[in-house]
Design a protein around this motif. Structure first.
Motif, mmCIF file in Angstrom:
data_model
loop_
_atom_site.group_PDB
_atom_site.id
_atom_site.type_symbol
_atom_site.label_atom_id
_atom_site.label_comp_id
_atom_site.label_asym_id
_atom_site.label_seq_id
_atom_site.Cartn_x
_atom_site.Cartn_y
_atom_site.Cartn_z
ATOM 1 N N ILE C 68 0.841 -1.201 0.000
ATOM 2 C CA ILE C 68 0.000 0.000 0.000
ATOM 3 C C ILE C 68 0.874 1.249 0.000
ATOM 4 O O ILE C 68 0.620 2.212 -0.724
ATOM 5 C CB ILE C 68 -0.944 0.007 1.223
ATOM 6 N N VAL C 69 1.925 1.209 0.832
ATOM 7 C CA VAL C 69 2.812 2.372 0.900
ATOM 8 C C VAL C 69 3.471 2.614 -0.456
ATOM 9 O O VAL C 69 3.503 3.743 -0.949
ATOM 10 C CB VAL C 69 3.872 2.188 2.009
ATOM 11 N N ILE C 70 3.963 1.538 -1.073
ATOM 12 C CA ILE C 70 4.619 1.701 -2.377
ATOM 13 C C ILE C 70 3.648 2.349 -3.357
ATOM 14 O O ILE C 70 3.981 3.304 -4.056
ATOM 15 C CB ILE C 70 5.092 0.339 -2.930
ATOM 16 N N PHE C 71 2.403 1.843 -3.348
ATOM 17 C CA PHE C 71 1.401 2.373 -4.275
ATOM 18 C C PHE C 71 1.079 3.835 -3.955
ATOM 19 O O PHE C 71 1.153 4.716 -4.816
ATOM 20 C CB PHE C 71 0.140 1.514 -4.200
ATOM 21 N N MET C 73 2.596 6.151 -2.034
ATOM 22 C CA MET C 73 3.712 7.097 -2.152
ATOM 23 C C MET C 73 4.065 7.336 -3.614
ATOM 24 O O MET C 73 4.368 8.452 -4.021
ATOM 25 C CB MET C 73 4.935 6.569 -1.380
ATOM 26 N N GLY C 74 3.999 6.260 -4.400
ATOM 27 C CA GLY C 74 4.248 6.404 -5.832
ATOM 28 C C GLY C 74 3.229 7.342 -6.465
ATOM 29 O O GLY C 74 3.569 8.217 -7.264
ATOM 30 N N MET C 75 1.952 7.188 -6.063
ATOM 31 C CA MET C 75 0.889 8.059 -6.591
ATOM 32 C C MET C 75 1.157 9.511 -6.208
ATOM 33 O O MET C 75 1.060 10.414 -7.028
ATOM 34 C CB MET C 75 -0.475 7.628 -6.021
ATOM 35 N N PHE C 76 1.470 9.720 -4.922
ATOM 36 C CA PHE C 76 1.775 11.081 -4.453
ATOM 37 C C PHE C 76 2.877 11.700 -5.319
ATOM 38 O O PHE C 76 2.741 12.804 -5.830
ATOM 39 C CB PHE C 76 2.276 11.041 -2.995
ATOM 40 N N THR C 77 3.952 10.939 -5.472
ATOM 41 C CA THR C 77 5.127 11.500 -6.141
ATOM 42 C C THR C 77 4.878 11.720 -7.627
ATOM 43 O O THR C 77 5.221 12.754 -8.176
ATOM 44 C CB THR C 77 6.337 10.561 -5.962
ATOM 45 N N VAL C 78 4.258 10.722 -8.254
ATOM 46 C CA VAL C 78 4.110 10.808 -9.706
ATOM 47 C C VAL C 78 2.911 11.670 -10.112
ATOM 48 O O VAL C 78 3.021 12.522 -10.991
ATOM 49 C CB VAL C 78 4.019 9.402 -10.322
ATOM 50 N N LEU C 79 1.761 11.466 -9.430
ATOM 51 C CA LEU C 79 0.562 12.216 -9.848
ATOM 52 C C LEU C 79 0.549 13.637 -9.284
ATOM 53 O O LEU C 79 0.386 14.600 -10.023
ATOM 54 C CB LEU C 79 -0.701 11.471 -9.429
ATOM 55 N N LEU C 80 0.732 13.754 -7.949
ATOM 56 C CA LEU C 80 0.675 15.098 -7.364
ATOM 57 C C LEU C 80 1.993 15.845 -7.576
ATOM 58 O O LEU C 80 2.003 17.030 -7.868
ATOM 59 C CB LEU C 80 0.365 15.011 -5.868
ATOM 60 N N GLY C 81 3.107 15.138 -7.438
ATOM 61 C CA GLY C 81 4.399 15.801 -7.571
ATOM 62 C C GLY C 81 4.804 15.993 -9.021
ATOM 63 O O GLY C 81 5.712 16.748 -9.311
ATOM 64 N N LYS C 82 4.108 15.270 -9.933
ATOM 65 C CA LYS C 82 4.402 15.354 -11.373
ATOM 66 C C LYS C 82 5.854 15.024 -11.700
ATOM 67 O O LYS C 82 6.485 15.664 -12.544
ATOM 68 C CB LYS C 82 4.043 16.738 -11.915
ATOM 69 N N ILE C 83 6.414 14.054 -10.997
ATOM 70 C CA ILE C 83 7.764 13.587 -11.320
ATOM 71 C C ILE C 83 7.621 12.569 -12.458
ATOM 72 O O ILE C 83 6.771 11.680 -12.365
ATOM 73 C CB ILE C 83 8.410 12.898 -10.097
ATOM 74 N N PRO C 84 8.385 12.688 -13.536
ATOM 75 C CA PRO C 84 8.264 11.727 -14.637
ATOM 76 C C PRO C 84 8.425 10.289 -14.128
ATOM 77 O O PRO C 84 9.400 10.003 -13.432
ATOM 78 C CB PRO C 84 9.438 12.087 -15.554
ATOM 79 N N PRO C 85 7.473 9.393 -14.443
ATOM 80 C CA PRO C 85 7.526 8.026 -13.929
ATOM 81 C C PRO C 85 8.838 7.326 -14.251
ATOM 82 O O PRO C 85 9.367 6.573 -13.442
ATOM 83 C CB PRO C 85 6.373 7.328 -14.645
ATOM 84 N N LYS C 86 9.404 7.633 -15.426
ATOM 85 C CA LYS C 86 10.648 6.988 -15.829
ATOM 86 C C LYS C 86 11.752 7.283 -14.812
ATOM 87 O O LYS C 86 12.486 6.398 -14.377
ATOM 88 C CB LYS C 86 11.054 7.527 -17.211
ATOM 89 N N VAL C 87 11.829 8.583 -14.454
ATOM 90 C CA VAL C 87 12.839 9.005 -13.492
ATOM 91 C C VAL C 87 12.608 8.319 -12.155
ATOM 92 O O VAL C 87 13.525 7.778 -11.528
ATOM 93 C CB VAL C 87 12.771 10.531 -13.297
ATOM 94 N N TYR C 88 11.330 8.312 -11.745
ATOM 95 C CA TYR C 88 10.982 7.747 -10.440
ATOM 96 C C TYR C 88 11.387 6.286 -10.364
ATOM 97 O O TYR C 88 12.027 5.846 -9.410
ATOM 98 C CB TYR C 88 9.483 7.924 -10.220
ATOM 99 N N PHE C 89 11.049 5.518 -11.405
ATOM 100 C CA PHE C 89 11.344 4.090 -11.356
ATOM 101 C C PHE C 89 12.850 3.834 -11.416
ATOM 102 O O PHE C 89 13.357 2.951 -10.753
ATOM 103 C CB PHE C 89 10.612 3.342 -12.464
#
Lengths: 285, 250, 279
Positions: C68-71, C73-89
């Motif tokens: 749940i945390v992975i999901f 936190m990932g949503m927060f960072t990628v959707l709200l923070g608008k960090i490119p998913p490629k970079v994040y992964f």
């Protein structure tokens, strides 16, 4: 800052100032008086003691001999903080000055140190950002700024402290011509607004066209102090201080020697002025 | 495939995966979320006396010389940058020094412990190496155990007038190995082996990290020697500023 | 394109030369932190959410929580923070080598006899794998990834200086926070210097052999130290010149916490705790 101080009393006065660094005299017996709203260029070879002199003038270094007077008041051992408030120093390397992590915080550092209230700090920061047109940079981190932007921010830093005297250590060094021109415009604007400027530079063209007084340093001493014409016409001073004659002056002297123009006291300062003067004298005759 | 062939096949896969994974051999930062809570707290607690000592020392330095703030901040930045530079490598993998051995030799172990913990926080937040919950464990292995051993070795060599180069080399290399051993012990304690308990699992961790960590320690030792020689030749003044070779620098 | 983008490409080049492992991602966290969609959120909220999440992950010690945390936190960072998913992964994969090695060590154990659910004979001893050890390894793996994603939520949305400010509010000694502030700033200056030196070394073919590259590296290390100490002195003068008298203080912007942000956070924590209880 205000024009009403012009001519009444010297803004800053230096008497017999000396400073030694580990037993080696770096600056020696300097006497100088600066009035408000002067624009002064300081020239001289590297290692002549310009930067050390500035640090003394700004109160960062304490002189080993001599006195500094601010508005006629002698600066004692405890008043160096006062000196730092009234004399602002823009360093040559902008990186050495920028410490905060965004431009707005950066500009606020000086005013906060002055002990101003939060509202006053905000007011000063906003005014400075407006004055220097930095509003598009205000949230950015200094390490993502370009060289020219860093320079503007480092000037804004000092501007926000509202000092009486601005010292610039080679403000155009390491800048491209466009940014150098921008800095020159800022300097001119500061002068128009009644500020007093003391600018160290190696650019004789700039010193000649911009300053109304020139100080020449060599080997830790002030070897000459006069108008640009007095300084740059003396071969002796030019040789001692490793200087070159400004282009506009050399051309104008050649024109006088060739009797193309008449020798008047009013010398043109830039190539454009030379052209317009020649055109003018041609149309006269 | 015969059973023997099968076995060789499996072993080769195992080796390959270990070496592929070892391609980015940094210092051994225990990553975020890896340790159970009791150990996070315990290792943090172990660090506290050292950090307090370092902090008090630093405070004393500041009261004597306010200029030290920029010098220490630069030193911290220096350790960070030197540990992020890619070092030459024989195997072609990408490796980095810890820089804390050098720090201990230059700035003394107590100061290095404080500089070390700030560097570890920056590495966790800016580079995603290490973590905040594992900060205590990482600080102990990298910013305390390693530097103190390095400093001790360096001092012993100096005291008995032994070869300075050998002293610096051993200080940095052994400091690095100590960091690696301590990290293995920390991991072993956290996840004891089902069969042989803590000691077996410590050995296992020592074993799996050995191929990357032992060459790294030797290279780090070499580099530290050359850097220290360079500094002694060209930077006497700067070394004096950080208190290098000052009699009571510990 | 704003200048700072150019600077970013410059940083990318640095990454190619000097970075931990994966090329091109040097200091990207810092770069994105300044342009995150969550930049205007209250820093204390972000830091405490990140830190509490870390605590929950290691305290609850349960795979479902980790997922749940992975999901989330990932949503927060990628959707709200608008960090490119490629970079994040790519960043989530940074500690992968450590993780693979150490989780293998947890899962596999050595033994003189063929015990456990699976084993592999190595002539002198056996590599054994049991259901429990495998489960433990997977659990640790998940916890570590969850921990990383919580750390990233914080790091990708909050510039370092704001994090330091939160630490200051949490009564970390002032001396330390000021030291951290200056260190953060100086890191970038020294990186620029190191980058220039490294380029110069390459231009003079300082990397032909292993010994030669060791010499170049040490020369860079040495001169970097000299430069850093020289600069330290000049920088202190610059601080004094601006009226510094022992305290680094700046104007900080107040970023009030929005109600919906609190609701969001509470909802998220309630979710974690509930799943852990139900599980």
């Amino acid at each position: 800052m205000r024009n009403d101080t012009i001519g009444t009393k010297a803004l800053i006065e230096v008497k017999n100032l000396s400073f030694a660094y580990e037993d080696k005299m770096v600056i020696n017996n300097i006497n100088l008086s600066i009035a408000s709203n002067e624009k002064i260029a300081v020239v001289g070879p590297n290692g002549a003691g310009k930067s050390t002199f500035f640090l003394n003038l700004n109160g960062v270094l304490q002189p080993d001999g001599g006195e500094i007077y601010l508005f006629g008041k002698k600066i004692g051992k405890k008043d160096f903080l006062e000196l730092r408030k009234k004399v602002g120093f823009v360093f040559q390397d902008a990186d050495s000055q920028l410490i905060a992590s965004n431009v707005k915080a950066e500009i606020s550092f000086g005013p906060v140190n002055l002990g101003l209230s939060r509202d006053e700090v905000i007011k000063r920061v906003d005014e400075t950002i407006e004055y220097m047109s930095l509003s598009n940079l205000q949230e950015r981190a200094p390490h993502y700024l370009s060289g020219g932007e860093k320079k503007s921010v480092s000037i804004a830093d000092i501007l926000a402290m509202e000092p009486e005297l601005f010292i610039f250590d080679e403000p155009m060094a390491a800048l491209d011509p466009v940014n150098a021109e921008k800095v020159e415009r800022i300097l001119e604007k500061l002068h128009q607004d009644g500020k007093t400027l003391l600018i160290a530079t190696h650019d004789v063209e700039f010193a000649y066209r911009f300053a109304d007084r020139i100080l020449v340093f060599a080997d830790g001493s002030l070897i000459a102090d006069g108008t640009p014409n007095q300084i740059f016409k003396s071969p002796e001073i030019l040789r001692q201080a490793h200087l070159k004659k400004p282009f506009a002056l050399a051309v104008w002297e050649a024109l006088i020697a060739g009797q193309i123009v008449t020798n008047e006291d009013d010398y043109p300062l830039t190539p454009e002025e030379i052209v317009s003067r020649i055109t003018y004298s041609l149309t006269e005759t | 495939m015969t059973s023997k062939e099968k076995r060789i096949w499996k072993i080769s896969i195992l080796f390959a995966s270990v070496f592929v994974a070892g391609q980015t051999a940094g210092a051994m930062h225990i990553m975020e979320g890896y340790l159970p809570p009791t150990l996070c707290i315990a290792w943090g607690a172990v660090c506290i006396p050292f950090l307090v000592k370092g902090f008090l020392e630093m405070k004393k330095i500041f009261s004597e010389n306010p200029r030290a703030i920029t010098i220490l901040a630069m030193s911290g930045a220096y350790i960070f940058v030197i540990s992020a530079l890619k070092i030459p490598s024989v195997t072609g993998s990408c490796s980095h020094m810890t820089g804390t051995g050098l720090g201990a030799i230059l700035f003394g172990p107590c100061t290095t412990s404080i500089l070390g913990i700030t560097v570890l926080i920056f590495q966790a937040i800016l580079l995603a190496h290490g973590g905040l919950t594992t900060l205590g464990a990482n600080t102990f292995s990298m910013a305390i155990a390693g530097p103190f051993v390095s400093f001790g070795i360096y001092q012993i060599f100096k005291k008995f007038n032994l070869s300075k180069r050998a002293g610096v080399f051993l200080a940095a290399a052994i400091g690095d190995l100590v960091t690696y051993c301590v990290t293995s012990i920390q991991l072993g304690i956290a996840y004891p082996s089902m069969e042989g308990g803590v000691s077996t699992s410590v050995l296992e961790f020592l074993g799996v990290f050995a191929p990357t960590q032992i060459p790294l320690a030797i290279v780090e030792g070499l580099l530290t020697v050359i850097i220290v020689i360079t500094l002694e030749n060209y930077a006497k003044q700067e070394l004096k500023a950080v208190g290098f070779n000052r009699p009571g620098n510990n | 394109m704003p200048i700072c983008d150019c600077r970013f490409y410059h940083a990318k080049q640095i990454g190619f030369l000097i970075f931990w492992g994966i090329k091109g991602i040097f200091m990207q966290i810092d770069y994105y932190a300044y342009r995150s969609g969550m930049r205007d959120w209250n820093a204390s909220l972000k830091v405490s959410t990140g830190f509490l999440t870390l605590c929950f992950v290691i305290l609850l010690d349960c795979i479902l929580t980790s997922l749940i945390v992975i999901f989330a936190m990932g949503m927060f960072t990628v959707l709200l923070g608008k960090i490119p998913p490629k970079v994040y992964f790519r960043y989530l994969l940074v500690p992968l080598s450590f993780l693979i090695i150490s989780c293998t060590a947890i899962a596999v154990s050595f033994s003189g006899e063929p015990v456990g659910d699976w084993n592999l004979s190595l002539y002198f001893f056996y590599l054994c794998l049991t259901r429990e050890s495998l489960f433990l390894a997977v659990n640790v793996f998940m916890k570590a990834i969850a921990g990383m994603s919580a750390l990233f939520m914080m790091a990708f949305s909050t510039p370092m200086n704001e994090i330091i400010l939160v630490l200051q509010k949490a009564h970390l000694p002032r001396l330390l926070t000021e030291l951290m502030n200056l260190t953060y700033r100086y890191i970038f200056i020294l990186f620029d210097v190191a980058y220039q030196m490294q380029t110069a070394a390459k231009a003079r073919l300082g990397c032909r052999s292993f010994i030669q590259s060791c010499r170049s590296f040490a020369a860079i290390g040495g001169s970097l130290f000299i430069v850093s100490m020289k600069k330290a002195n000049a920088y202190y003068n610059a601080l004094l010149a601006r009226g510094y008298h022992g305290k680094l203080e700046f104007l900080t912007e107040k970023k009030p916490v929005q109600v919906w942000q609190i609701v969001c956070t509470l909802f998220y924590f309630a979710g974690i705790v509930l799943t852990a209880i139900v599980w």
